[in-house]
Design a protein around this motif. Sequence first.
Motif, short mmCIF file in Angstrom:
data_model
loop_
_atom_site.label_atom_id
_atom_site.label_comp_id
_atom_site.label_asym_id
_atom_site.label_seq_id
_atom_site.Cartn_x
_atom_site.Cartn_y
_atom_site.Cartn_z
N ALA A 20 -49.88 -32.89 45.55
CA ALA A 20 -50.98 -33.44 44.75
C ALA A 20 -52.26 -33.55 45.55
O ALA A 20 -53.35 -33.51 44.99
CB ALA A 20 -50.59 -34.81 44.19
N SER A 21 -52.15 -33.68 46.86
CA SER A 21 -53.36 -33.80 47.70
C SER A 21 -53.24 -32.85 48.89
O SER A 21 -52.96 -33.27 50.00
CB SER A 21 -53.54 -35.24 48.16
OG SER A 21 -52.41 -35.65 48.90
N PRO A 22 -53.47 -31.54 48.66
CA PRO A 22 -53.36 -30.57 49.75
C PRO A 22 -54.47 -30.77 50.79
O PRO A 22 -55.53 -31.35 50.49
CB PRO A 22 -53.52 -29.22 49.05
CG PRO A 22 -54.31 -29.54 47.83
CD PRO A 22 -53.89 -30.92 47.42
N ASP A 23 -54.21 -30.30 52.01
CA ASP A 23 -55.21 -30.40 53.09
C ASP A 23 -56.48 -29.64 52.74
O ASP A 23 -57.58 -30.05 53.09
CB ASP A 23 -54.64 -29.83 54.39
CG ASP A 23 -53.53 -30.67 54.98
OD1 ASP A 23 -53.47 -31.87 54.65
OD2 ASP A 23 -52.72 -30.12 55.74
N VAL A 24 -56.32 -28.51 52.06
CA VAL A 24 -57.47 -27.68 51.70
C VAL A 24 -57.22 -27.07 50.32
O VAL A 24 -56.09 -26.73 49.99
CB VAL A 24 -57.72 -26.57 52.76
CG1 VAL A 24 -56.53 -25.65 52.89
CG2 VAL A 24 -58.97 -25.77 52.44
#
Length: 109
Positions: A20-24
């Motif tokens: 849900a909250s990728p690094d990029v």
Amino acid sequence: RGILGLLALTWLTWTTLSHASPDVSSEMVGWEVVDDHAITAQIDVVLRGDAGDLEATCEVRAIAADHTVVGEASFVPEDGRNEVEVRTERRATAVESVGCTTPDQRRPR
């Protein structure tokens, strides 16, 4: 059974949150054919966390009318709008943003 269920739920929660909250992440917002041997693409990139320490790489492909890949470019993105030039073997008629990855995020986003 209870421990197995708890482990499965923990894994599912961790997987959901990590995806849900990728690094990029990236999104192509536009592209233009420059000439028979180049295109430019505008890619919006969001780098999460400490962007200065994040080792991200993004990839863009140029595609000809016969659906053949005629050019590719990898670039190290900056947070925000990135303009990328892709050299092509011949005239491109479409552009694909493959996405961006990091060492910890192998699936392009």
